[in-house]
Scaffold this motif. Structure first.
Motif, PDB file in Angstrom:
ATOM      1  N   THR A 177     -36.970  54.215  29.685  1.00  0.00           N
ATOM      2  CA  THR A 177     -36.831  54.385  28.241  1.00  0.00           C
ATOM      3  C   THR A 177     -35.435  53.991  27.800  1.00  0.00           C
ATOM      4  N   GLN A 178     -34.432  54.498  28.531  1.00  0.00           N
ATOM      5  CA  GLN A 178     -33.049  54.224  28.147  1.00  0.00           C
ATOM      6  C   GLN A 178     -32.730  52.749  28.304  1.00  0.00           C
ATOM      7  N   VAL A 233     -29.614  65.145  31.188  1.00  0.00           N
ATOM      8  CA  VAL A 233     -30.849  65.171  30.404  1.00  0.00           C
ATOM      9  C   VAL A 233     -31.994  65.731  31.232  1.00  0.00           C
ATOM     10  N   ALA A 249     -35.562  59.288  16.959  1.00  0.00           N
ATOM     11  CA  ALA A 249     -35.609  58.283  18.013  1.00  0.00           C
ATOM     12  C   ALA A 249     -35.662  56.890  17.394  1.00  0.00           C
ATOM     13  N   ALA A 268     -40.437  54.335  23.793  1.00  0.00           N
ATOM     14  CA  ALA A 268     -41.462  54.818  24.708  1.00  0.00           C
ATOM     15  C   ALA A 268     -42.238  55.972  24.089  1.00  0.00           C
ATOM     16  N   LYS A 289     -32.284  55.935  16.125  1.00  0.00           N
ATOM     17  CA  LYS A 289     -31.393  55.524  17.208  1.00  0.00           C
ATOM     18  C   LYS A 289     -31.703  54.083  17.621  1.00  0.00           C
ATOM     19  N   LEU A 290     -32.990  53.792  17.672  1.00  0.00           N
ATOM     20  CA  LEU A 290     -33.423  52.452  18.040  1.00  0.00           C
ATOM     21  C   LEU A 290     -32.903  51.432  17.039  1.00  0.00           C
ATOM     22  N   SER A 318     -28.138  48.721  30.677  1.00  0.00           N
ATOM     23  CA  SER A 318     -28.067  47.316  31.032  1.00  0.00           C
ATOM     24  C   SER A 318     -26.669  46.748  30.846  1.00  0.00           C
ATOM     25  N   VAL A 322     -35.574  59.757  24.774  1.00  0.00           N
ATOM     26  CA  VAL A 322     -34.643  58.850  24.125  1.00  0.00           C
ATOM     27  C   VAL A 322     -33.241  59.445  24.044  1.00  0.00           C
ATOM     28  N   PHE A 323     -33.173  60.781  23.956  1.00  0.00           N
ATOM     29  CA  PHE A 323     -31.895  61.424  23.673  1.00  0.00           C
ATOM     30  C   PHE A 323     -31.128  61.762  24.939  1.00  0.00           C
ATOM     31  N   GLN A 324     -29.788  61.604  24.841  1.00  0.00           N
ATOM     32  CA  GLN A 324     -28.957  61.882  26.004  1.00  0.00           C
ATOM     33  C   GLN A 324     -27.957  62.995  25.743  1.00  0.00           C
ATOM     34  N   ALA A 383     -34.742  50.226  28.031  1.00  0.00           N
ATOM     35  CA  ALA A 383     -35.373  49.435  26.979  1.00  0.00           C
ATOM     36  C   ALA A 383     -34.660  49.606  25.645  1.00  0.00           C
ATOM     37  N   MET A 384     -33.760  50.608  25.567  1.00  0.00           N
ATOM     38  CA  MET A 384     -32.957  50.733  24.359  1.00  0.00           C
ATOM     39  C   MET A 384     -31.582  50.168  24.587  1.00  0.00           C
ATOM     40  N   GLY A 385     -31.406  49.497  25.705  1.00  0.00           N
ATOM     41  CA  GLY A 385     -30.153  48.824  25.989  1.00  0.00           C
ATOM     42  C   GLY A 385     -29.079  49.725  26.544  1.00  0.00           C
ATOM     43  N   MET A 386     -29.450  50.850  27.189  1.00  0.00           N
ATOM     44  CA  MET A 386     -28.444  51.804  27.621  1.00  0.00           C
ATOM     45  C   MET A 386     -27.890  51.531  29.013  1.00  0.00           C
ATOM     46  N   ALA A 415     -40.676  43.928  26.875  1.00  0.00           N
ATOM     47  CA  ALA A 415     -39.345  44.501  26.790  1.00  0.00           C
ATOM     48  C   ALA A 415     -38.500  44.132  28.004  1.00  0.00           C
ATOM     49  N   LEU A 433     -37.623  48.857  22.752  1.00  0.00           N
ATOM     50  CA  LEU A 433     -38.907  49.512  22.995  1.00  0.00           C
ATOM     51  C   LEU A 433     -38.738  51.017  22.811  1.00  0.00           C
ATOM     52  N   THR A 436     -29.352  49.906  17.116  1.00  0.00           N
ATOM     53  CA  THR A 436     -29.096  48.752  17.968  1.00  0.00           C
ATOM     54  C   THR A 436     -29.541  47.451  17.295  1.00  0.00           C
ATOM     55  N   THR A 450     -22.452  51.850  23.271  1.00  0.00           N
ATOM     56  CA  THR A 450     -22.960  50.853  24.215  1.00  0.00           C
ATOM     57  C   THR A 450     -23.149  49.502  23.532  1.00  0.00           C
ATOM     58  N   ALA A 457     -25.077  55.576  21.322  1.00  0.00           N
ATOM     59  CA  ALA A 457     -25.841  54.338  21.248  1.00  0.00           C
ATOM     60  C   ALA A 457     -24.984  53.216  20.690  1.00  0.00           C
ATOM     61  N   ALA A 473     -27.322  42.254  29.311  1.00  0.00           N
ATOM     62  CA  ALA A 473     -27.881  43.159  28.320  1.00  0.00           C
ATOM     63  C   ALA A 473     -28.202  42.452  27.005  1.00  0.00           C
ATOM     64  N   TYR A 498     -31.243  43.242  24.894  1.00  0.00           N
ATOM     65  CA  TYR A 498     -31.338  44.482  24.129  1.00  0.00           C
ATOM     66  C   TYR A 498     -30.272  44.587  23.050  1.00  0.00           C
ATOM     67  N   ARG A 499     -29.485  43.529  22.903  1.00  0.00           N
ATOM     68  CA  ARG A 499     -28.480  43.529  21.850  1.00  0.00           C
ATOM     69  C   ARG A 499     -29.020  42.726  20.666  1.00  0.00           C
TER      70      ARG A 499
END
Lengths: 293, 549
Positions: free
Chosen positions: A158-159, A183, B435, B372, B438-439, A166, B378-380, A161-164, B338, B370, B442, B394, B391, B361, B364-365
């Motif tokens: 999941t992370q 987490v 979520a 999920a 946050k997506l 990579s 999603v959250f850290q 795919a959100m660009g975390m 993805a 994606l 990016t 990064t 987010a 990367a 994803y930039r």
């Protein structure tokens, strides 16, 4: 499932205890050969077709390796065959190596049978008989670990795919893995609270728990348990009397062959072949049953 | 006979200003199937949990809950009197084996072995569990897990069964199976069922009584047909069965239809208006955002192919929904798009550039993202705003700009008040919104969403639909994988059916759904043969009124 695997877990456990203890603690080539023969027969019945040759090659390799290694380090014995770097390689050391190899491989094969027969269910049941709480904890752990592993995998994806994860820098990657661990810890705590509630909702902690299992101790289990115990007792008696003693150093002794020794060999042979006999009996019974249809 | 009576029940959570429950009076008859509904945060879960002492929330409680039952059997007591099944199937499973899970409750009650054996055996065969009785609980599907949770509660022989949105994490087929099982239990054993649910389409026809709650109070408590009419214009109307919504929009008087069958009979009255309506939606033309050619994929060498010779394209600025059964490979396809998994044959091009040529990367930039299925993952961080900054970090955006960027996005989707909360304390719908925010930080051009409406009530779905439409207006390309037929019909420009590792049919929602017999919206099933190509309730209603859609 094999006929032997259907026995009550207590019987299976006693069986493996008897057959493996003798194989490990008695230095006697006859016992070693019987043990190897019995374990290989049993293993052939349990394993799936196709893998057998590969595994046989592995065990043969182990045997050769152990046999060759022993004389390189041990120079005891009275019959030197040749010298390497001024050190004698003796016939006794080679034969002793072969005996150890026999013991190691047969115990390995027995262990393989053990893992095939004693599934986690059975071990849990046996543990539960001694300490009931442990059985439940073990069961919960076995449930939780794969769940946690799957969750960790999902989290990473999941992370990512959100660009975390990579990022090209290593420091950044390490930082993200650390935070993903935190987490995961948070998630497991959440999960544990909910599971705790579900347990309480189903009456956990109200009364003294009973312990349920699918296993039943039937007459056949009793018969086999007694047979095992008697045969094992005979061999143990023989061991205590020293009728199975055999030595390689400094000189190879004669193979014990007095009356009691022979009885012990026979008894151990019977134990080793027990699963094979049970299995064949079932096959024959099935054939006979089918021919009647 | 009443089995449960609630008198003047009020409840307040510690440190809360408002009462979660305010003077609730209720009496439930033995053998009734009671549906409890209301928008999120109205106190329905609180009420349900208060009914089971072991899991009741802590707080100030006044009033009475009286159970009317006799404990005739020795192994029965207060705990086994009410059974509870919750939302998340995974969290309720305690042990590693199915048989152990079934016997867990009875073990706790101290029941002897032979009785456990017979009870467990009986329940396993009633629920059809005998085929996977010896399996690990870990290997089960979501539907099987929830069925196991139900069975392991039923083993204890409860008089009242309480269920808190039990189908919210299941796909629609497993969900209707689950509700059918509940109905069967209720009908054949006389079990009293109190069910909190937002999937009203299926539950309304089988319920005996419906309770609707609002702000900790009970609004209505009556038979479904009567409650339907009372709910007209209320906040829950969007969640009502399609037949009811169509009826409510057209009629004041008469008997309200609940099922598709009754809805069809009702709508035939309007058949004369059929010629007046026409549906107009067109496929978009433009540059291809995603192009997939002859894709093949499998997870491991010895496993069968999951994706087989897939050809697929998405135009820029389009919303495409992909529907299909469980395990058909929909989610796998998203993962491939993805870049999480690599196909062993075939090509994926994003904006005309091969996906393998996006180095590091860069994919994803500002290109693709994606979301999920589980928004929790999603959250850290411990706070939503910290998470958003992380987010942006990064993304290598300077810290000074974080605040403005976050504020802009947050205001747009109305989640400002959630910024200081812990992500895990949010409701499912709120989590999904955050979520998505946050997506969007990016700044992806293509959004891939996996089951975005899972566990949503009708209202949250409408909010999400609005968000997605706005994003589309910004020129974002959106690919959604979903089981939710109604949502797909409402939001998409194009729908596609995934089957056996590839897309076998696609088209505009109207042509796509009116071509399907089962995999289609209830409104389409109701209006079939009367109107041409109508798939949404609104369309049917306007056709009935003789307006053009």
């Amino acid at each position: 499932m094999s006929a032997f695997a259907k026995l009550h877990p207590t019987v299976s456990l006693l069986y493996f205890a008897s057959v493996m203890s003798v194989a490990m603690f008695v230095t006697n080539p006859v016992i070693g050969l019987i043990s190897l023969f019995g374990s290989v027969l049993f293993c052939l019945l349990l394993t799936v077709r196709g893998k057998k040759i590969k595994e046989a090659l592995f065990y043969i390799a182990v045997m050769v390796l152990v046999t060759v290694t022993n004389p390189l380090f041990s120079h005891n014995g009275v019959t030197p065959l040749f010298f390497i770097n001024g050190n004698p390689v003796t016939a006794e050391a080679i034969l002793y190596g072969a005996d150890i190899a026999l013991m190691i491989v047969s115990v390995m094969v027995w262990c393989k049978c053990f893992t095939a027969v004693m599934t986690s269910d059975k071990l849990q049941y046996l543990l539960g008989r001694i300490v009931p709480q442990i059985s439940l904890i073990l069961s919960m752990a076995l449930r939780f670990v794969p769940m946690l592993r799957r969750q960790a995998n999902k989290l990473t994806r999941t992370q990512k795919a959100m660009g975390m994860y990579s990022s090209d820098s290593y420091a950044e990657r390490i930082r993200s893995s650390v935070s993903s661990i935190s987490v995961l810890i948070g998630w497991s705590l959440e999960n544990a609270v909910e599971t705790g509630k579900a347990m309480r909702a189903r009456g956990y902690g109200l009364k003294k728990r009973t312990h349920y299992s699918d296993y039943r101790f039937v007459t056949q289990d009793a018969v086999i348990l007694i047979i095992c115990a008697v045969l094992w007792g005979t061999v143990l008696f023989g061991m205590s009397r020293g009728v199975l003693d055999f030595s390689y150093y400094p000189q190879i002794s004669a193979i014990p062959s007095e009356g009691l020794s022979v009885i012990c060999y026979l008894a151990y042979g019977c134990i080793s072949l027990l699963p094979f006999v049970l299995e064949t009996e079932e096959i024959i019974r099935w054939k006979y049953y089918r021919s009647k249809i | 006979m009443e089995i449960l009576q609630i008198k003047d029940l009020s409840f307040k959570y510690p440190e809360a200003e408002k009462k979660a429950l305010d003077c609730v009076n209720l009496s439930v008859r033995k053998g009734d199937f009671v549906l409890l509904c209301g928008e999120s945060g109205c106190g329905k879960t609180t009420l349900l949990r208060l009914l089971k002492k072991e899991i009741a929330p802590f707080g100030e409680k006044t009033g009475e809950i009286i159970y009317n039952s006799v404990f005739e059997e020795s192994d029965k007591n207060e705990t086994s009197h009410t059974g509870f099944v919750g939302q998340n199937p995974d969290e309720q499973i305690v042990t590693d084996k199915v048989w152990h899970e079934l016997s867990f409750g009875l073990e706790n009650m101290g029941v002897e072995k032979s009785r456990i054996r017979s009870r467990v055996g009986e329940m396993a065969s009633f629920f059809g569990i005998h085929n996977w009785y010896h399996s690990n609980t870990d290997e089960l599907s979501g539907g099987q897990k929830q069925l196991l949770n139900l069975a392991s509660v039923m083993v204890m022989n409860p008089d009242i069964l309480l269920l808190d949105e039990p189908t919210s994490q299941l796909d629609p087929i497993a969900a209707s199976d689950f509700i059918a099982t509940l109905h069967k239990l209720n009908r054949e054993t006389g079990l009293t069922v109190i069910l909190v649910e937002h999937r009203l389409e299926e539950v309304f026809p089988v319920a005996d009584k419906v309770i609707t709650m609002h702000d900790g109070r009970i609004l209505f408590f009556d038979e479904p047909k009567k409650v339907c009419k009372l709910m007209k214009g209320g906040p829950l109307e969007a969640g009502l069965p399609s037949a009811v919504r169509i009826f409510n929009a057209l009629c004041e008087e008469g008997e309200c239809p609940l099922t598709v069958r009754d809805g069809r009979n009702f709508i035939e009255n309007y058949a004369d208006k059929a010629s007046a309506c026409s549906i107009g939606k067109h496929t978009l033309k433009g540059e291809k955002a995603i192009e997939v050619k002859n894709l093949w994929f499998r997870y491991e060498k010895n496993l069968p192919d999951v994706i087989t010779d897939l050809d697929f394209g998405v135009t820029e600025g389009e919303i495409v929904s992909i529907l299909g059964g469980n395990g058909s490979g929909k989610t796998t396809m998203l993962n491939l798009l993805a870049g999480l998994d690599k196909p062993y044959k075939g090509k994926i091009k994003l904006f005309g550039k091969n996906i393998n040529n996006y180095k590091g990367a860069s994919l994803y930039r500002r290109n693709i993202a994606l979301l999920a299925q589980n928004p929790k993952l999603v959250f850290q961080k411990d706070r939503v705003d910290d998470d958003f900054s992380a987010a942006l970090k990064t993304m290598e955006i300077p810290v000074s700009e974080h605040k403005d960027l976050i504020e802009k996005t947050v205001r747009r989707f109305g989640v400002e008040q959630l910024l200081h909360r812990h992500p895990y304390d949010l409701s499912g719908g709120e989590q999904q919104k955050c979520a998505l925010c946050k997506l969007l930080l990016t700044e992806p051009k293509i959004l891939l969403l996996d089951e975005p409406t899972k566990g949503f009530d009708a209202q949250s779905k409408q909010t999400l639909a609005k968000m997605l439409t706005e994003l589309k207006a910004d020129g974002k390309t959106i690919v959604i994988v979903t089981h939710d037929v109604e949502f797909a019909a409402q939001i998409s420009d194009r729908c596609a059916l995934f089957f056996d590792g590839k897309i076998i049919s696609d088209g505009t929602p109207n042509s796509f759904f009116s071509g399907n017999t089962f995999y289609t919206t209830a409104a389409s099933r109701i209006s079939r043969g009367v109107f041409k190509d109508t798939v949404l309730c609104e369309e049917v209603i306007r056709c009935c009124k003789g307006e053009n859609v």
